[in-house]
Design a protein around this motif. Structure first.
Motif, PDB file in Angstrom:
ATOM      1  N   ASP A   1       0.863  -1.225   0.216  1.00 14.46           N
ATOM      2  CA  ASP A   1      -0.113  -0.118  -0.167  1.00 14.46           C
ATOM      3  C   ASP A   1       0.849   1.193  -0.077  1.00 14.46           C
ATOM      4  O   ASP A   1       0.765   2.127  -0.745  1.00 14.46           O
ATOM      5  CB  ASP A   1      -0.979  -0.086   1.232  1.00 14.46           C
ATOM      6  N   TYR A   2       1.960   1.207   0.922  1.00 12.95           N
ATOM      7  CA  TYR A   2       2.808   2.574   0.936  1.00 12.95           C
ATOM      8  C   TYR A   2       3.625   2.609  -0.521  1.00 12.95           C
ATOM      9  O   TYR A   2       3.641   3.698  -0.825  1.00 12.95           O
ATOM     10  CB  TYR A   2       3.558   2.341   2.091  1.00 12.95           C
ATOM     11  N   ARG A   3       4.084   1.507  -1.108  1.00 15.20           N
ATOM     12  CA  ARG A   3       4.511   1.535  -2.161  1.00 15.20           C
ATOM     13  C   ARG A   3       3.949   2.004  -3.335  1.00 15.20           C
ATOM     14  O   ARG A   3       4.410   2.954  -4.102  1.00 15.20           O
ATOM     15  CB  ARG A   3       5.164  -0.059  -2.681  1.00 15.20           C
ATOM     16  N   TRP A   4       2.785   1.714  -3.462  1.00 20.14           N
ATOM     17  CA  TRP A   4       1.667   2.436  -4.572  1.00 20.14           C
ATOM     18  C   TRP A   4       1.543   4.013  -4.102  1.00 20.14           C
ATOM     19  O   TRP A   4       1.709   4.853  -5.108  1.00 20.14           O
ATOM     20  CB  TRP A   4       0.401   1.674  -4.699  1.00 20.14           C
ATOM     21  N   PHE A   5       1.218   4.337  -2.784  1.00 21.33           N
ATOM     22  CA  PHE A   5       1.021   5.648  -2.467  1.00 21.33           C
ATOM     23  C   PHE A   5       2.270   6.475  -2.668  1.00 21.33           C
ATOM     24  O   PHE A   5       2.373   7.427  -3.381  1.00 21.33           O
ATOM     25  CB  PHE A   5       0.634   5.684  -1.112  1.00 21.33           C
ATOM     26  N   TRP A   6       3.540   5.980  -2.483  1.00 19.17           N
ATOM     27  CA  TRP A   6       4.765   6.552  -2.840  1.00 19.17           C
ATOM     28  C   TRP A   6       4.999   6.896  -4.141  1.00 19.17           C
ATOM     29  O   TRP A   6       5.471   7.955  -4.533  1.00 19.17           O
ATOM     30  CB  TRP A   6       5.868   5.763  -2.334  1.00 19.17           C
ATOM     31  N   ALA A   7       4.579   5.755  -5.188  1.00 14.26           N
ATOM     32  CA  ALA A   7       4.894   5.894  -6.441  1.00 14.26           C
ATOM     33  C   ALA A   7       3.770   6.925  -7.060  1.00 14.26           C
ATOM     34  O   ALA A   7       4.259   7.775  -7.752  1.00 14.26           O
ATOM     35  CB  ALA A   7       4.471   4.524  -7.084  1.00 14.26           C
ATOM     36  N   GLY A   8       2.680   7.185  -6.438  1.00 12.68           N
ATOM     37  CA  GLY A   8       1.581   8.107  -6.817  1.00 12.68           C
ATOM     38  C   GLY A   8       2.516   9.616  -6.512  1.00 12.68           C
ATOM     39  O   GLY A   8       2.194  10.468  -7.243  1.00 12.68           O
ATOM     40  N   HIS A   9       2.804   9.615  -5.227  1.00 14.04           N
ATOM     41  CA  HIS A   9       3.309  10.779  -4.496  1.00 14.04           C
ATOM     42  C   HIS A   9       4.480  11.321  -5.540  1.00 14.04           C
ATOM     43  O   HIS A   9       4.680  12.565  -5.878  1.00 14.04           O
ATOM     44  CB  HIS A   9       3.765  10.495  -3.278  1.00 14.04           C
ATOM     45  N   THR A  10       5.520  10.362  -5.857  1.00 13.16           N
ATOM     46  CA  THR A  10       6.528  10.557  -6.656  1.00 13.16           C
ATOM     47  C   THR A  10       6.256  11.100  -7.692  1.00 13.16           C
ATOM     48  O   THR A  10       6.825  12.263  -8.250  1.00 13.16           O
ATOM     49  CB  THR A  10       7.358   9.374  -6.644  1.00 13.16           C
ATOM     50  N   VAL A  11       5.381  10.604  -8.718  1.00 12.91           N
ATOM     51  CA  VAL A  11       5.014  11.352  -9.974  1.00 12.91           C
ATOM     52  C   VAL A  11       4.329  12.714  -9.828  1.00 12.91           C
ATOM     53  O   VAL A  11       4.414  13.455 -10.580  1.00 12.91           O
ATOM     54  CB  VAL A  11       3.884  10.088 -10.629  1.00 12.91           C
ATOM     55  N   SER A  12       3.541  12.548  -8.703  1.00 11.89           N
ATOM     56  CA  SER A  12       3.032  13.890  -8.340  1.00 11.89           C
ATOM     57  C   SER A  12       3.722  15.169  -8.206  1.00 11.89           C
ATOM     58  O   SER A  12       3.638  16.285  -8.882  1.00 11.89           O
ATOM     59  CB  SER A  12       1.810  14.044  -7.118  1.00 11.89           C
ATOM     60  N   VAL A  13       4.850  14.904  -7.324  1.00 10.79           N
ATOM     61  CA  VAL A  13       5.934  15.989  -7.115  1.00 10.79           C
ATOM     62  C   VAL A  13       6.668  16.383  -8.304  1.00 10.79           C
ATOM     63  O   VAL A  13       7.060  17.326  -8.621  1.00 10.79           O
ATOM     64  CB  VAL A  13       6.678  15.732  -5.933  1.00 10.79           C
ATOM     65  N   PHE A  14       7.129  15.288  -9.155  1.00  9.22           N
ATOM     66  CA  PHE A  14       7.630  15.401 -10.484  1.00  9.22           C
ATOM     67  C   PHE A  14       6.746  16.389 -11.221  1.00  9.22           C
ATOM     68  O   PHE A  14       7.258  17.360 -12.026  1.00  9.22           O
ATOM     69  CB  PHE A  14       8.060  14.025 -10.999  1.00  9.22           C
ATOM     70  N   GLY A  15       5.266  16.118 -11.457  1.00  5.54           N
ATOM     71  CA  GLY A  15       4.431  16.799 -12.058  1.00  5.54           C
ATOM     72  C   GLY A  15       4.400  18.213 -11.721  1.00  5.54           C
ATOM     73  O   GLY A  15       4.400  19.043 -12.503  1.00  5.54           O
ATOM     74  N   THR A  16       4.465  18.600 -10.353  1.00  2.00           N
ATOM     75  CA  THR A  16       4.211  19.752  -9.780  1.00  2.00           C
ATOM     76  C   THR A  16       5.738  20.451 -10.355  1.00  2.00           C
ATOM     77  O   THR A  16       5.655  21.804 -10.822  1.00  2.00           O
ATOM     78  CB  THR A  16       4.284  19.904  -8.348  1.00  2.00           C
ATOM     79  N   GLN A  17       6.697  19.984 -10.313  1.00  8.22           N
ATOM     80  CA  GLN A  17       8.121  20.606 -10.732  1.00  8.22           C
ATOM     81  C   GLN A  17       8.000  20.916 -12.043  1.00  8.22           C
ATOM     82  O   GLN A  17       8.430  22.024 -12.666  1.00  8.22           O
ATOM     83  CB  GLN A  17       9.408  19.688 -10.427  1.00  8.22           C
ATOM     84  N   VAL A  18       7.525  19.786 -12.976  1.00 10.25           N
ATOM     85  CA  VAL A  18       7.434  20.347 -14.638  1.00 10.25           C
ATOM     86  C   VAL A  18       6.499  21.088 -14.901  1.00 10.25           C
ATOM     87  O   VAL A  18       6.823  22.127 -15.499  1.00 10.25           O
ATOM     88  CB  VAL A  18       7.030  19.001 -15.116  1.00 10.25           C
ATOM     89  N   THR A  19       5.301  21.235 -13.965  1.00  9.68           N
ATOM     90  CA  THR A  19       4.508  22.419 -14.425  1.00  9.68           C
ATOM     91  C   THR A  19       4.974  23.666 -13.928  1.00  9.68           C
ATOM     92  O   THR A  19       4.698  24.759 -15.130  1.00  9.68           O
ATOM     93  CB  THR A  19       3.428  22.128 -13.544  1.00  9.68           C
TER      94      THR A  19
END
Length: 421
Positions: A16-34
């Motif tokens: 569960d945390y692995r999936w959450f962490w994966a989503g969180h990681t993509v999210s913070v990369f998306g924020t930086q790209v934006t």
């Protein structure tokens, strides 16, 4: 929590945390790209200048001043995982508007500013919900390791995000980069949705919560108070230094802009190493001493910048060493700060206290920027850099109390906070 290192292999064994962490990681990369891609759309597609870039950047940051208390108050009564999924879908939809408008010939600066404002507001809600959600998805023993993983992702995104955004624009064009960015938020939503561990129902308050209740624990809890005063003072000093650093290094001492950017990126490398070392340092030195040691690097090393010798490449090399060392300390301090705040704050107020903390430490940033401009004009860039670094150094003082230095684990702070109240 049996210690400060957390159990090993959290990402490997906790689905569960692995999936959450994966989503969180993509999210913070998306924020930086934006943050990089939207201004590039303005410059490359609409021919905007510095004013357009500043307007988009300001719009993206503005929700940090206005929204945190609203978000924390609202989230306290809701399941955070559901909110994060909805926010990711919202951010994907908002960004998709940009390439659609471009394809239809309707793209405008006003639209980009509106998208930046809305996605910035959505990111405030996501980050506030994420901070409050993590303690509910992992066992208490795993909380430090969970925060280390999340901080590692955030640091990696800060280092690689701007370069990734530039590469996407180069390969796919400005509008194409925004399409990829929108898809990244869909991937983030999928990752968060795949974390199936039941989230505890929000606590039913015994009395109506006031809008400013998120600030009360920060004022009354000695550990939250010290952390907030430190972070606010650090951010103000950092802004004063940052506003003047480019003038001091590039304009006054002839450092090539490329070398300047490379020197600054050393901070991210140091922060990633510090993030990975934080829990081991806390286990060896004790939580409080490890925290103080990290702060000595992050707040003390910048004092050297204004007295670095040389010009050009020599100065850039010295700046890179300072950035590397300061970034290392910041990585250590960030991991320990998040876990300490999550431990000492009452579980039923995590969203509100996290939002109050965010408001206070980000609210000083425009003040620091304005002060940096005034000081640079009045005293020159070198003096302003030195004053900003001095402000950062002074920010360590609230963290050097005996209460803070003698902490062995975050639970010690929790017990002391209970006795203090």
């Amino acid at each position: 929590m049996t210690g400060v290192t957390g159990n090993r292999g959290l990402l490997r064994r906790d689905r569960d945390y692995r999936w959450f962490w994966a989503g969180h990681t993509v999210s913070v990369f998306g924020t930086q790209v934006t943050a990089v891609a939207l201004p590039l759309v303005a410059v490359l597609t609409l021919g905007g200048g510095a004013g357009a870039v500043a307007a988009i950047s300001t719009a993206a940051f503005l929700p940090n001043l206005l929204l945190p208390l609203f978000a924390g108050h609202w989230l306290e009564r809701r399941r955070r995982r559901t909110v994060m999924i909805a926010v990711d879908l919202l951010r994907a939809g908002l960004l998709a508007v940009v390439p659609v408008a471009w394809a239809c010939g309707l793209l405008s600066m006003e639209l980009l500013i509106g998208v930046a404002l809305a996605t910035g507001a959505a990111s405030v809600v996501f980050d506030t919900a994420s901070y409050a959600y993590v303690p509910s998805i992992v066992d208490d023993d795993d909380l430090p390791a969970a925060n280390r993983a999340a901080q590692g992702s955030a640091t990696a995104a800060q280092v690689a995000g701007p370069g990734l955004a530039g590469g996407l624009v180069q390969l796919a064009g400005p509008a194409g980069a925004i399409v990829v960015d929108a898809v990244s938020y869909l991937a983030s939503a999928l990752g968060v949705a795949a974390a199936r561990r039941p989230e505890p129902a929000p606590e039913t308050p015994t009395e109506a919560a006031g809008f400013f209740d998120g600030l009360r624990p920060i004022v009354t809890n000695p550990f939250l108070r010290a952390l907030t005063v430190h972070a606010a003072a650090y951010n103000a000093g950092f802004q004063i230094l940052t506003v003047n650093l480019v003038i001091y290094v590039v304009s006054d001492h002839g450092v090539d802009p490329g070398l300047f950017g490379l020197a600054l990126s050393a901070s991210g490398v140091g922060a990633f190493v510090g993030t990975m070392c934080a829990l081991r340092a806390a286990a060896v030195l004790g939580y409080g001493r490890a925290f103080a040691a990290g702060l000595v690097f992050s707040t003390g090393v910048p004092l050297l910048i204004a007295v670095l010798p040389g010009e050009g490449a020599t100065l850039a090399a010295g700046l890179a060493v300072c950035q590397l060392a300061a970034g290392f300390g910041l990585g250590v301090a960030n991991v320990l700060s998040v876990t300490l705040r999550q431990t000492v704050a009452p579980r039923g107020t995590l969203a509100r206290t996290g939002a109050g903390y965010r408001l206070l430490i980000y609210g000083v940033i425009p003040i620091g920027s304005a002060a940096g401009g005034v000081l640079g004009e009045a005293a020159g860039s070198r003096v302003a850099v030195a004053l900003g670094a001095a402000g950062m150094a002074l920010s360590i003082l609230p963290m050097l109390t005996r209460r803070m230095r003698r902490l062995r684990t975050p639970e010690d702070a929790q017990a002391q906070a209970v006795r203090h109240s």
